[in-house]
Motif scaffolding. Structure first.
Motif, PDB file in Angstrom:
ATOM      1  N   ALA A  25       0.869  -1.179   0.000  1.00 31.69           N
ATOM      2  CA  ALA A  25       0.000   0.000   0.000  1.00 31.69           C
ATOM      3  C   ALA A  25       0.905   1.228   0.000  1.00 31.69           C
ATOM      4  O   ALA A  25       1.928   1.251   0.685  1.00 31.69           O
ATOM      5  N   ALA A  26       0.555   2.244  -0.785  1.00 33.59           N
ATOM      6  CA  ALA A  26       1.393   3.440  -0.890  1.00 33.59           C
ATOM      7  C   ALA A  26       0.523   4.688  -0.943  1.00 33.59           C
ATOM      8  O   ALA A  26      -0.629   4.640  -1.395  1.00 33.59           O
ATOM      9  N   CYS A  27       1.074   5.817  -0.478  1.00 31.45           N
ATOM     10  CA  CYS A  27       0.312   7.062  -0.447  1.00 31.45           C
ATOM     11  C   CYS A  27       1.263   8.256  -0.383  1.00 31.45           C
ATOM     12  O   CYS A  27       2.261   8.210   0.330  1.00 31.45           O
ATOM     13  N   GLU A  28       0.952   9.319  -1.140  1.00 30.00           N
ATOM     14  CA  GLU A  28       1.676  10.582  -1.036  1.00 30.00           C
ATOM     15  C   GLU A  28       1.025  11.434   0.050  1.00 30.00           C
ATOM     16  O   GLU A  28      -0.198  11.466   0.186  1.00 30.00           O
ATOM     17  N   GLU A  29       1.860  12.147   0.795  1.00 30.18           N
ATOM     18  CA  GLU A  29       1.361  12.950   1.911  1.00 30.18           C
ATOM     19  C   GLU A  29       0.342  13.989   1.460  1.00 30.18           C
ATOM     20  O   GLU A  29      -0.675  14.225   2.113  1.00 30.18           O
ATOM     21  N   ASN A  30       0.598  14.644   0.315  1.00 26.37           N
ATOM     22  CA  ASN A  30      -0.306  15.728  -0.085  1.00 26.37           C
ATOM     23  C   ASN A  30      -1.647  15.222  -0.615  1.00 26.37           C
ATOM     24  O   ASN A  30      -2.533  16.021  -0.887  1.00 26.37           O
ATOM     25  N   ALA A  46       0.478   9.960   5.815  1.00 24.12           N
ATOM     26  CA  ALA A  46       0.435   8.836   4.882  1.00 24.12           C
ATOM     27  C   ALA A  46       0.701   7.521   5.606  1.00 24.12           C
ATOM     28  O   ALA A  46       0.020   6.511   5.371  1.00 24.12           O
ATOM     29  N   ILE A  47       1.677   7.517   6.505  1.00 23.94           N
ATOM     30  CA  ILE A  47       1.997   6.294   7.252  1.00 23.94           C
ATOM     31  C   ILE A  47       0.806   5.871   8.104  1.00 23.94           C
ATOM     32  O   ILE A  47       0.429   4.686   8.134  1.00 23.94           O
ATOM     33  N   ALA A  48       0.197   6.832   8.799  1.00 22.77           N
ATOM     34  CA  ALA A  48      -0.963   6.515   9.640  1.00 22.77           C
ATOM     35  C   ALA A  48      -2.107   5.955   8.798  1.00 22.77           C
ATOM     36  O   ALA A  48      -2.781   4.989   9.206  1.00 22.77           O
ATOM     37  N   GLU A  49      -2.340   6.535   7.624  1.00 20.30           N
ATOM     38  CA  GLU A  49      -3.417   6.062   6.752  1.00 20.30           C
ATOM     39  C   GLU A  49      -3.145   4.646   6.249  1.00 20.30           C
ATOM     40  O   GLU A  49      -4.049   3.793   6.204  1.00 20.30           O
ATOM     41  N   LEU A  50      -1.905   4.373   5.897  1.00 20.88           N
ATOM     42  CA  LEU A  50      -1.548   3.047   5.384  1.00 20.88           C
ATOM     43  C   LEU A  50      -1.647   1.995   6.487  1.00 20.88           C
ATOM     44  O   LEU A  50      -2.113   0.873   6.246  1.00 20.88           O
TER      45      LEU A  50
END
Length: 201
Positions: free
Chosen positions: A27-32, A49-53
């Motif tokens: 799972a990956a996510c950009e902060e913005n 992003a880390i918390a969301e993932l």
């Protein structure tokens, strides 16, 4: 419980994070994407992003077995104790090889910030230590710089919007052979016409 690994890197306008769960996938996510500041740089590490993932995978920070940070000259010091630093080119090459399904491969990475425009890695086996950088002289191949010029010719922002150019290329049809033929490969490397942008427009 499956092992969990965290990776962090600088994205176009700020940091990004990826979590690898050895059983459930990546799972990956950009902060913005979470700050909604898509046109402004996001400072600091990819904490949201880390918390969301972690929430998405149903895991906690205590489950993270190891952390790696992709480093380049523009990346801020996010590293904590025990964090492994990975060179940006090697990170790109590593992903390309691991996703390829091959047991061995020659991987070429292209970057506008590198003088000759590329670097090469030879992979044989499954360990990251099996990656051997190749110091070969095959001339200049500034593919990434040319891609940036193409992005600018389309009235997009170079060094930021190349992903849009790539998406349009995948969706389009090859009706511009004359433009592609204008770029020549010679013994000295890649030769690009001076009026390349005008020919694109």
């Amino acid at each position: 419980m499956a092992a969990l690994y965290l990776g962090m890197a600088r994205a176009r306008l700020g940091p990004a994070a990826a979590l690898i769960d050895t059983q459930r996938g990546i799972a990956a996510c950009e902060e913005n994407r979470l700050t909604r500041a898509r046109q402004a740089p996001t400072l600091g590490g990819p904490d949201l992003a880390i918390a969301e993932l972690l929430s998405f995978l149903g895991r906690t920070e205590r489950d993270i077995a190891a952390t790696a940070v992709v480093r380049d000259e523009d990346t801020p010091p996010w590293s904590a104790a025990g964090t492994r630093e990975v060179a940006a080119h090697q990170a790109h090459a590593e992903y390309a090889f691991r996703a390829s399904g091959f047991d061995s491969a020659l991987v070429v990475t292209c970057d506008a910030s590198v003088h000759k425009g590329w670097s090469a890695w030879h992979y044989r086996g499954t360990s990251a230590s099996d990656a051997v950088p190749l110091d070969v002289d095959a001339g200049d191949f500034p593919i990434a710089r040319i891609y940036g010029e193409l992005t600018a010719a389309l009235n997009l922002l170079p060094a930021r919007d190349e992903h849009l150019t790539e998406a349009m290329a995948r969706a389009g049809a090859d009706r511009h052979a004359a433009l592609a033929d204008a770029i020549a490969i010679t013994d000295a490397g890649m030769q690009v016409p001076d009026r390349f942008r005008e020919r694109v427009a």
